[in-house]
Design an enzyme around this catalytic site. Structure first.
Site, mmCIF file in Angstrom:
data_model
loop_
_atom_site.group_PDB
_atom_site.id
_atom_site.type_symbol
_atom_site.label_atom_id
_atom_site.label_comp_id
_atom_site.label_asym_id
_atom_site.label_seq_id
_atom_site.Cartn_x
_atom_site.Cartn_y
_atom_site.Cartn_z
ATOM 1 C CE LYS A 1 -1.989 -1.078 3.901
ATOM 2 N NZ LYS A 1 -1.297 -2.350 4.155
ATOM 3 N NE ARG B 1 -3.854 -1.081 9.827
ATOM 4 C CZ ARG B 1 -2.736 -0.512 9.364
ATOM 5 N NH1 ARG B 1 -2.674 0.785 9.207
ATOM 6 N NH2 ARG B 1 -1.708 -1.263 9.054
ATOM 7 N NE ARG C 1 7.317 -2.883 6.211
ATOM 8 C CZ ARG C 1 6.001 -2.726 6.282
ATOM 9 N NH1 ARG C 1 5.356 -2.096 5.299
ATOM 10 N NH2 ARG C 1 5.330 -3.206 7.293
ATOM 11 N NE ARG D 1 6.702 -0.683 10.228
ATOM 12 C CZ ARG D 1 5.554 -0.580 9.553
ATOM 13 N NH1 ARG D 1 5.537 0.009 8.361
ATOM 14 N NH2 ARG D 1 4.449 -1.073 10.039
ATOM 15 N NE ARG E 1 1.807 -4.898 11.462
ATOM 16 C CZ ARG E 1 2.717 -4.444 10.610
ATOM 17 N NH1 ARG E 1 3.951 -4.928 10.645
ATOM 18 N NH2 ARG E 1 2.397 -3.520 9.748
HETATM 19 P P1 ADP Z 1 2.281 -1.812 3.226
HETATM 20 O O1 ADP Z 1 2.328 -0.311 3.145
HETATM 21 O O2 ADP Z 1 1.064 -2.394 2.575
HETATM 22 O O3 ADP Z 1 2.474 -2.331 4.625
HETATM 23 P P2 ADP Z 1 4.854 -1.683 1.820
HETATM 24 O O4 ADP Z 1 4.545 -0.786 0.664
HETATM 25 O O5 ADP Z 1 5.660 -1.119 2.931
HETATM 26 O O6 ADP Z 1 3.491 -2.372 2.385
HETATM 27 O O7 ADP Z 1 5.557 -3.011 1.221
HETATM 28 C C1 ADP Z 1 5.982 -4.060 2.093
HETATM 29 C C2 ADP Z 1 7.346 -4.578 1.630
HETATM 30 O O8 ADP Z 1 7.209 -5.242 0.369
HETATM 31 C C3 ADP Z 1 8.383 -3.468 1.411
HETATM 32 O O9 ADP Z 1 9.649 -3.955 1.796
HETATM 33 C C4 ADP Z 1 8.313 -3.178 -0.083
HETATM 34 O O10 ADP Z 1 9.556 -2.692 -0.584
HETATM 35 C C5 ADP Z 1 7.979 -4.562 -0.653
HETATM 36 N N1 ADP Z 1 7.097 -4.505 -1.832
HETATM 37 C C6 ADP Z 1 6.099 -3.614 -2.069
HETATM 38 N N2 ADP Z 1 5.486 -3.880 -3.248
HETATM 39 C C7 ADP Z 1 6.106 -4.981 -3.752
HETATM 40 C C8 ADP Z 1 5.936 -5.778 -4.955
HETATM 41 N N3 ADP Z 1 4.984 -5.471 -5.853
HETATM 42 N N4 ADP Z 1 6.752 -6.834 -5.125
HETATM 43 C C9 ADP Z 1 7.704 -7.151 -4.195
HETATM 44 N N5 ADP Z 1 7.918 -6.458 -3.073
HETATM 45 C C10 ADP Z 1 7.138 -5.382 -2.843
HETATM 46 P P1 AMP Z 2 1.308 0.647 8.979
HETATM 47 O O1 AMP Z 2 2.476 1.565 8.889
HETATM 48 O O2 AMP Z 2 0.132 1.101 8.154
HETATM 49 O O3 AMP Z 2 1.689 -0.792 8.725
HETATM 50 O O4 AMP Z 2 0.790 0.712 10.486
HETATM 51 C C1 AMP Z 2 1.603 0.278 11.556
HETATM 52 C C2 AMP Z 2 0.781 0.163 12.837
HETATM 53 O O5 AMP Z 2 0.246 1.447 13.201
HETATM 54 C C3 AMP Z 2 -0.440 -0.755 12.757
HETATM 55 O O6 AMP Z 2 -0.115 -2.121 12.961
HETATM 56 C C4 AMP Z 2 -1.301 -0.176 13.887
HETATM 57 O O7 AMP Z 2 -0.837 -0.585 15.157
HETATM 58 C C5 AMP Z 2 -1.049 1.313 13.758
HETATM 59 N N1 AMP Z 2 -2.021 1.952 12.842
HETATM 60 C C6 AMP Z 2 -1.758 2.538 11.641
HETATM 61 N N2 AMP Z 2 -2.886 3.004 11.076
HETATM 62 C C7 AMP Z 2 -3.897 2.691 11.940
HETATM 63 C C8 AMP Z 2 -5.313 2.857 11.923
HETATM 64 N N3 AMP Z 2 -5.944 3.467 10.882
HETATM 65 N N4 AMP Z 2 -6.027 2.397 12.970
HETATM 66 C C9 AMP Z 2 -5.431 1.804 14.015
HETATM 67 N N5 AMP Z 2 -4.118 1.576 14.087
HETATM 68 C C10 AMP Z 2 -3.342 2.012 13.065
#
Ligand code: ADP
Ligand code: AMP
Length: 214
Positions: free
Chosen positions: A13, A88, A127, A160, A171
């Protein structure tokens, strides 16, 4: 343009939201990034949020809604935004719908980035995040030019705390029970669109651009 990114943690995302924000010149709003910035600064909100985040739980709706409604007041939201990690929960989605309705507005698209759970743990363990500018990398799929250093701002990257495998499993459970119902919610609103998130980053983005328009 007002866009919501839906999908499991690690679905991509944030990666796609940044590309959308660049192309369509709208702000990328990540509640997770805002919480992490607060944790880094040691604010009261950060302290409260950290206790939930470290356990893989959601931060309570009340805290999250206060933060996001405040963010919407920023003038940069005038032309829309791409929301990443919000809403969420159903109460968060209902609060967003109600806030927009007050101004006669709706969101344009809720984009569901579909990635099966099997792929998620690999993505999360690889990541690497920049806590200074919010950029995200992957050691294999999206490497930096210099290992461990952010391409964008030069800060040191971190794994992270909540990307450890045991927390990722929690999660994912939380995602399925509390966030996945939003897919139905936005389907009923006629706003849901889906992309296959298992493709490479550029192919996923191409699919999104086809939906949003060039
Ligand atoms: P989210 O925001 O949904 O938690 P991220 O955008 O941070 O996910 O992506 C999670 C991990 O996967 C990151 O390390 C990112 O670089 C990698 N990633 C994102 N999109 C892709 C893809 N299409 N193919 C492979 N790896 C990806
Ligand atoms: P993210 O960076 O989107 O993966 O979010 C990391 C963490 O932040 C999540 O696992 C939650 O603990 C918290 N968080 C982020 N966005 C929300 C939301 N909209 N509602 C509740 N918790 C959130």
């Amino acid at each position: 343009m007002k866009i919501i990114m839906l999908g499991a943690p690690g679905a991509g995302k944030g990666t796609q939201a940044k590309k959308i924000a660049d192309k369509y010149q709208i702000p990328h709003i990540s509640t997770g990034d805002i919480f992490r910035a607060n944790i880094k600064e040691g604010t009261e909100l950060g302290k409260k949020a950290k206790s939930y985040m470290d356990q893989g739980l959601l931060v309570p709706d009340e805290l999250t809604l206060e933060l996001i409604m405040d963010r919407f007041q920023n003038p940069d939201c005038a032309n829309g935004y791409v929301l990443d990690g919000f809403p969420r929960t159903i109460p968060q989605a209902e609060a967003l719908t109600a806030a927009l309705e007050k101004n006669g507005e709706t969101i344009d698209y809720a984009i569901n980035v579909e990635v099966p759970d099997e792929n998620i743990v690999t993505r999360m363990s690889g990541r690497r995040a920049c806590l200074a500018c919010g950029a995200t990398y992957h050691v294999v799929y999206a490497p930096t030019k210099t290992e461990g250093v952010c391409d964008r701002c030069g800060e040191k990257l971190v794994l992270r705390d909540d990307d450890k495998p045991e927390t990722v499993k929690k999660r994912l459970d939380v995602y399925h029970s509390q966030t996945q119902p939003l897919i139905d919610y936005y389907t009923k609103q006629g706003k849901l669109v889906e992309v296959d998130g298992t493709q490479n980053v550029d192919a996923v983005f191409d699919a999104i651009v086809k939906i949003l328009g060039a």
